[in-house]
Design a protein around this motif. Sequence first.
Motif, mmCIF file in Angstrom:
data_model
loop_
_atom_site.group_PDB
_atom_site.id
_atom_site.type_symbol
_atom_site.label_atom_id
_atom_site.label_comp_id
_atom_site.label_asym_id
_atom_site.label_seq_id
_atom_site.Cartn_x
_atom_site.Cartn_y
_atom_site.Cartn_z
ATOM 1 N N ALA A 64 -24.348 -18.178 -7.438
ATOM 2 C CA ALA A 64 -24.360 -19.527 -6.896
ATOM 3 C C ALA A 64 -24.010 -19.433 -5.429
ATOM 4 N N PRO A 65 -24.567 -20.271 -4.576
ATOM 5 C CA PRO A 65 -24.265 -20.193 -3.153
ATOM 6 C C PRO A 65 -22.785 -20.377 -2.916
ATOM 7 N N VAL A 66 -22.220 -19.577 -2.039
ATOM 8 C CA VAL A 66 -20.804 -19.694 -1.749
ATOM 9 C C VAL A 66 -20.572 -20.891 -0.847
ATOM 10 N N SER A 67 -19.506 -21.637 -1.147
ATOM 11 C CA SER A 67 -19.146 -22.771 -0.317
ATOM 12 C C SER A 67 -18.106 -22.327 0.686
ATOM 13 N N ALA A 68 -18.316 -22.616 1.942
ATOM 14 C CA ALA A 68 -17.362 -22.226 2.968
ATOM 15 C C ALA A 68 -16.075 -23.000 2.781
ATOM 16 N N SER A 69 -14.967 -22.275 2.714
ATOM 17 C CA SER A 69 -13.668 -22.912 2.584
ATOM 18 C C SER A 69 -13.138 -23.256 3.957
ATOM 19 N N PRO A 70 -12.582 -24.453 4.155
ATOM 20 C CA PRO A 70 -12.054 -24.793 5.466
ATOM 21 C C PRO A 70 -10.848 -23.959 5.846
ATOM 22 N N SER A 71 -10.185 -23.336 4.846
ATOM 23 C CA SER A 71 -8.987 -22.561 5.155
ATOM 24 C C SER A 71 -9.269 -21.082 5.323
ATOM 25 N N SER A 72 -10.261 -20.557 4.624
ATOM 26 C CA SER A 72 -10.552 -19.126 4.704
ATOM 27 C C SER A 72 -12.014 -18.883 4.403
ATOM 28 N N PRO A 73 -12.913 -19.204 5.315
ATOM 29 C CA PRO A 73 -14.342 -19.056 5.031
ATOM 30 C C PRO A 73 -14.755 -17.604 4.992
ATOM 31 N N PRO A 74 -15.828 -17.283 4.266
ATOM 32 C CA PRO A 74 -16.361 -15.922 4.313
ATOM 33 C C PRO A 74 -16.766 -15.581 5.733
ATOM 34 N N ARG A 103 -12.961 -12.464 1.336
ATOM 35 C CA ARG A 103 -13.116 -11.322 2.238
ATOM 36 C C ARG A 103 -13.518 -10.022 1.541
ATOM 37 N N VAL A 104 -13.429 -9.973 0.220
ATOM 38 C CA VAL A 104 -13.855 -8.778 -0.523
ATOM 39 C C VAL A 104 -15.249 -9.056 -1.064
ATOM 40 N N GLU A 105 -16.240 -8.388 -0.506
ATOM 41 C CA GLU A 105 -17.632 -8.705 -0.827
ATOM 42 C C GLU A 105 -18.037 -8.199 -2.215
ATOM 43 N N ASP A 106 -19.122 -8.797 -2.693
ATOM 44 C CA ASP A 106 -19.624 -8.453 -4.023
ATOM 45 C C ASP A 106 -19.951 -6.973 -4.159
ATOM 46 N N SER A 107 -20.456 -6.367 -3.093
ATOM 47 C CA SER A 107 -20.850 -4.956 -3.172
ATOM 48 C C SER A 107 -19.655 -4.060 -3.476
ATOM 49 N N LEU A 108 -18.472 -4.426 -2.976
ATOM 50 C CA LEU A 108 -17.271 -3.630 -3.251
ATOM 51 C C LEU A 108 -16.829 -3.807 -4.702
ATOM 52 N N ILE A 109 -16.912 -5.041 -5.186
ATOM 53 C CA ILE A 109 -16.529 -5.299 -6.581
ATOM 54 C C ILE A 109 -17.444 -4.532 -7.522
ATOM 55 N N ALA A 110 -18.741 -4.577 -7.260
ATOM 56 C CA ALA A 110 -19.709 -3.868 -8.107
ATOM 57 C C ALA A 110 -19.483 -2.362 -8.036
ATOM 58 N N ALA A 111 -19.200 -1.847 -6.844
ATOM 59 C CA ALA A 111 -18.956 -0.414 -6.696
ATOM 60 C C ALA A 111 -17.717 0.029 -7.461
ATOM 61 N N ALA A 112 -16.761 -0.877 -7.610
ATOM 62 C CA ALA A 112 -15.540 -0.571 -8.358
ATOM 63 C C ALA A 112 -15.751 -0.671 -9.862
ATOM 64 N N ILE A 238 -11.903 -0.842 -2.539
ATOM 65 C CA ILE A 238 -11.586 -2.205 -2.111
ATOM 66 C C ILE A 238 -10.903 -2.255 -0.744
ATOM 67 N N ALA A 239 -10.074 -1.271 -0.439
ATOM 68 C CA ALA A 239 -9.245 -1.306 0.768
ATOM 69 C C ALA A 239 -10.007 -1.494 2.076
ATOM 70 N N PRO A 240 -11.216 -0.958 2.260
ATOM 71 C CA PRO A 240 -11.924 -1.184 3.526
ATOM 72 C C PRO A 240 -12.164 -2.642 3.876
ATOM 73 N N ALA A 241 -12.053 -3.541 2.890
ATOM 74 C CA ALA A 241 -12.202 -4.971 3.190
ATOM 75 C C ALA A 241 -11.139 -5.425 4.177
ATOM 76 N N LEU A 242 -9.993 -4.757 4.207
ATOM 77 C CA LEU A 242 -8.939 -5.108 5.156
ATOM 78 C C LEU A 242 -9.372 -4.884 6.595
ATOM 79 N N ASP A 243 -10.352 -4.016 6.796
ATOM 80 C CA ASP A 243 -10.802 -3.688 8.147
ATOM 81 C C ASP A 243 -11.997 -4.530 8.585
ATOM 82 N N SER A 244 -12.467 -5.406 7.719
ATOM 83 C CA SER A 244 -13.666 -6.178 8.043
ATOM 84 C C SER A 244 -13.341 -7.356 8.942
#
Length: 244
Positions: A64-74, A103-112, A238-244
Amino acid sequence: MRKPTRRQREADVTSRLTVRTESRPRQRAATVTMAAAIAAVAGLLVGCSESNGTAPTPETSAAAPVSASPSSPPLPGSSIQVSVPPAADNAVPGKVAFDPCFRVEDSLIAAAGFDAGSRERNSAEVTDFPTRTDVGCTFWRYADINGEVALTGALDIMTSTSTLADVTGNDKYQVIDSAPINGRPAAIYRMTEEIMMSSCYAAIEAPDGTLQIAVDKAPSAAVTPEPCEQIREVAEIIAPALDS
């Protein structure tokens, strides 16, 4: 391969996914079942906010399309297909800057090895404590067991204002590995009093405090490696998401 009905799935989880979660850095001591989260009973822990609590079946994990959060958008160009609400109490960015849900993208979740389409707010988020904040998401893992799609485990990814020293200096946690993860100071640990040993955790030093990663396993899920055998590999993904 037949997919389970919701009733079959919840019965399976009730009988197979009992998780001992005592004194995680983001939680108060409690014994819970993952079935409780799936059934949307009151949150995992006293004083913690409640998620929608439903573990999606594979057929309900459609993008489903992600909705931008006003507090922490992608971040621009990020790949997150499932929309989740922002953290409560303006916790992001009011108390922490990094929200794993955005901030943790789908590709990282799938890779895990977990289902990115099952992304949901963690039911044990802590957003209203004056001295600690924990926000993040839960992801589910499925496997084909004897021709049935079964829920075999979960991945929690949380930003916490708890520090690495809060983990390594606490006798409730048994630190089993303190080698860095993705170049950051880290600790892999489990609960000292955890009877079932069905969970393992990684705390990675981060600007907000720590990134907390937990891998949970169904006790009878023989097809799934033991949590502490896979937590470092999952955390390194997952940890590289901290550097994004």
